[in-house]
Design an enzyme around this catalytic site. Structure first.
Site, PDB file in Angstrom:
ATOM      1  CG  HIS A  65      -1.863  -1.196   1.246  1.00  0.00           C
ATOM      2  ND1 HIS A  65      -3.078  -1.034   0.649  1.00  0.00           N
ATOM      3  CD2 HIS A  65      -1.695  -2.541   1.618  1.00  0.00           C
ATOM      4  CE1 HIS A  65      -3.733  -2.471   0.932  1.00  0.00           C
ATOM      5  NE2 HIS A  65      -3.000  -3.061   1.368  1.00  0.00           N
ATOM      6  CG  LEU A  66       3.294   2.425  -2.864  1.00  0.00           C
ATOM      7  CD1 LEU A  66       3.873   2.505  -4.487  1.00  0.00           C
ATOM      8  CD2 LEU A  66       4.388   2.318  -1.966  1.00  0.00           C
ATOM      9  CG  ASN A  97      -6.561   0.237  -0.092  1.00  0.00           C
ATOM     10  OD1 ASN A  97      -5.418   0.198  -0.676  1.00  0.00           O
ATOM     11  ND2 ASN A  97      -6.687  -0.248   1.001  1.00  0.00           N
ATOM     12  CG  ASP A 155      -5.862  -5.820  -0.327  1.00  0.00           C
ATOM     13  OD1 ASP A 155      -6.009  -6.601   0.308  1.00  0.00           O
ATOM     14  OD2 ASP A 155      -4.901  -4.888   0.045  1.00  0.00           O
ATOM     15  CG  HIS A 182      -9.147  -8.445   1.629  1.00  0.00           C
ATOM     16  ND1 HIS A 182      -8.296  -7.548   2.533  1.00  0.00           N
ATOM     17  CD2 HIS A 182     -10.189  -8.550   2.311  1.00  0.00           C
ATOM     18  CE1 HIS A 182      -8.828  -7.550   3.708  1.00  0.00           C
ATOM     19  NE2 HIS A 182      -9.882  -8.016   3.626  1.00  0.00           N
ATOM     20  CG  HIS A 235      -3.803 -10.696   3.045  1.00  0.00           C
ATOM     21  ND1 HIS A 235      -5.104 -11.013   2.925  1.00  0.00           N
ATOM     22  CD2 HIS A 235      -4.074  -9.338   2.796  1.00  0.00           C
ATOM     23  CE1 HIS A 235      -6.017 -10.271   2.854  1.00  0.00           C
ATOM     24  NE2 HIS A 235      -5.230  -9.064   2.518  1.00  0.00           N
ATOM     25  CG  ASP A 309      -1.263  -6.318   3.491  1.00  0.00           C
ATOM     26  OD1 ASP A 309      -1.448  -5.416   2.817  1.00  0.00           O
ATOM     27  OD2 ASP A 309      -2.159  -6.828   4.129  1.00  0.00           O
ATOM     28  CG  HIS A 313      -2.580   2.828   9.128  1.00  0.00           C
ATOM     29  ND1 HIS A 313      -3.579   3.357   8.248  1.00  0.00           N
ATOM     30  CD2 HIS A 313      -2.805   1.377   9.141  1.00  0.00           C
ATOM     31  CE1 HIS A 313      -4.193   2.112   7.685  1.00  0.00           C
ATOM     32  NE2 HIS A 313      -3.496   0.941   8.140  1.00  0.00           N
TER      33      HIS A 313
END
Ligand code: DOR
Ligand code: ZN
Ligand code: ZN
Length: 440
Positions: A65-66, A97, A155, A182, A235, A309, A313
């Site tokens: 997740h970038l 996402n 995802d 997912h 995952h 993954d 945050h």
């Protein structure tokens, strides 16, 4: 100018032992390998002395997740790819996402273009299966593919409607692209933060049951069989999912799967009673029995590849406590050291096995021209220090995220240099780090 990387240690895949090698890189490609006893002619070339470090094809991470566009306070394409380079990764596949969700050709193009300008490693984006990942309406797969999406996934959430998933698979199949899932049935989850297990019982918490994942895995394997699509399970975390994938593979279904380092080295019994949200991710840490099933699944090829993954945050978000904080932990900068220390140094896996699951296998599963250092291959590689132990210190990370449960762990196997397309994109020498734009 050509570059010689001299005095590197390469794994001999037949004997498993490390052998001294010199390798020349020219015009972005691997040119020649020489045995360590030979003397390379370095006249007019740049020389990098690996000083005995392991040389590996660049690691490939097919699930990250970038956060850009939209959540730049968590991560950007720049900081995320810096972090990936420092972790030894040379190609990464970001999830859609974002905000907006990567569900239009325009947003896919934005990610591709930003990555080309600001990224340090190769960025291979996925696009969403449904608009806004709401599960109601399919996106325009053909336009998304045209814009550069390598596959389709929602995802972050499961696709709840089976007909929607079947339609997505049929469409993806017609475009020769994979569907990446997912797996999570919302009706079985009901807002829980941790797995059903010892930790949830001790704290009187509702748990996330294993079936919430495995029901989607089973359903989707049947849909993949019916449509013929390449179906890839995200995952994997439960014993039941491993069993279903093993069965699907033996029945000839085109199903592949991935597992994250945290699901291989941690269980719910490791979560501290302080309820620290750095131990919260989705899927959650499962029971020791599930952990062992995932390890065995990876060992026998039921699970094909390792992914991080990587899910950064902000500190403020993670300070909300275990029940209210968002799911996710960062992964780039600890993935290889964790697995090398916990599985290779302990003698359970060979180094060759671990490297394959992070290089050649992801390349095979997704049909990418990376993951090998054969002459003629793209010069995407990393040098790794297998000898020196270092403590995990999130303050040294290049990701903006600090949300890791591994702070203070003493690990071996830290990358020291990463090259993409023949260019050094990140290096650490004598404790000084630099990337393609200078000292960090
Ligand atoms: O832990 C997770 N974090 N799991 C997901 O499915 C989403 C991801 C995120 O985007 O933070
Ligand atoms: Zn996910
Ligand atoms: Zn994810």
């Amino acid at each position: 100018m050509a570059t010689w990387i001299i005095n590197a240690s390469a794994v001999n895949p037949v004997t498993g032992s490390l052998e001294k090698k010199h390798v020349m890189v020219s015009q972005g490609q691997v040119a020649i390998w020489l045995d360590g006893t030979e003397r390379p002619d370095t006249e007019g070339c740049q020389v990098i002395d690996a000083m005995g470090k392991l040389i590996s094809p660049g690691l490939i991470d097919m699930h990250v997740h970038l956060r850009e566009p939209g959540f730049e306070y968590k991560e950007t394409i720049r900081s995320g790819t810096q972090s990936a380079a420092k972790g030894g990764f040379t190609a990464i596949a970001p999830m859609p996402n974002t905000r907006p969700v990567t569900d239009t050709a325009e947003t896919v193009r934005l990610v591709v273009e930003k990555a080309a300008h600001e990224g340090l490693v190769r960025v291979l984006p996925y696009a969403a299966i449904t608009k806004n990942e709401l599960g109601r309406e399919l996106t325009d797969f053909s336009a998304l593919k045209e814009a550069g999406a390598i596959g389709f996934t929602d995802d972050g959430v499961g696709v709840q409607n089976a007909q929607m998933m079947k339609n997505a698979m049929a469409l993806a199949k017609s475009l020769d692209r994979p569907v990446i899932a997912h797996c999570e049935d919302d009706s079985l989850v009901e807002g829980a933060a941790v797995t059903e297990g010892a930790f949830a019982r001790r704290h009187g918490l509702k748990g996330i049951p294993n079936e919430s994942e495995a029901i989607h895995v089973g359903r989707d394997i049947l849909l993949a069989e019916a449509t013929g699509v390449h179906y890839h399970v995200c995952h994997v975390s439960t014993e039941q999912s491993v069993r279903l994938i093993r069965h699907g593979k033996s029945a000839g279904v085109n199903v592949t799967s991935e597992v994250c380092p945290h699901h291989l080295v941690l269980s719910d019994e490791d979560i501290p009673d302080s309820m620290d949200a750095n131990w919260k991710m989705n899927p959650p840490l499962r029971t020791p029995r599930d952990v062992e099933a995932c390890i065995r699944g990876l060992e026998d090829g039921t699970i094909d590849i390792i992914v991080t993954d990587h899910a950064p945050h902000s500190a403020e978000e993670k300070a909300r406590g275990l029940e209210r904080a968002p799911f996710g932990i960062i992964g780039f900068e600890t993935a290889f050291p964790l697995l090398y220390t916990k599985f290779v140094r302990t003698g359970r896996w060979t180094l060759d096995f671990l490297l394959r699951r992070m290089t050649a296998d992801p390349a095979r599963v997704f049909g990418l021209p990376y993951g090998t250092l054969e002459p003629g291959a793209p010069a995407d590689l990393t040098l790794i220090d297998l000898e020196n132990e270092r403590e995990v210190d999130p303050e040294t990370f290049l990701t903006q995220g600090r949300n890791t449960p591994f702070t203070g762990w003493k690990l071996y196997g830290w990358p020291t240099m990463t090259m993409v397309d023949g260019e050094v994109v990140w290096t650490e020498q004598n404790g000084i780090e630099s990337d393609t734009r200078g000292v960090i």
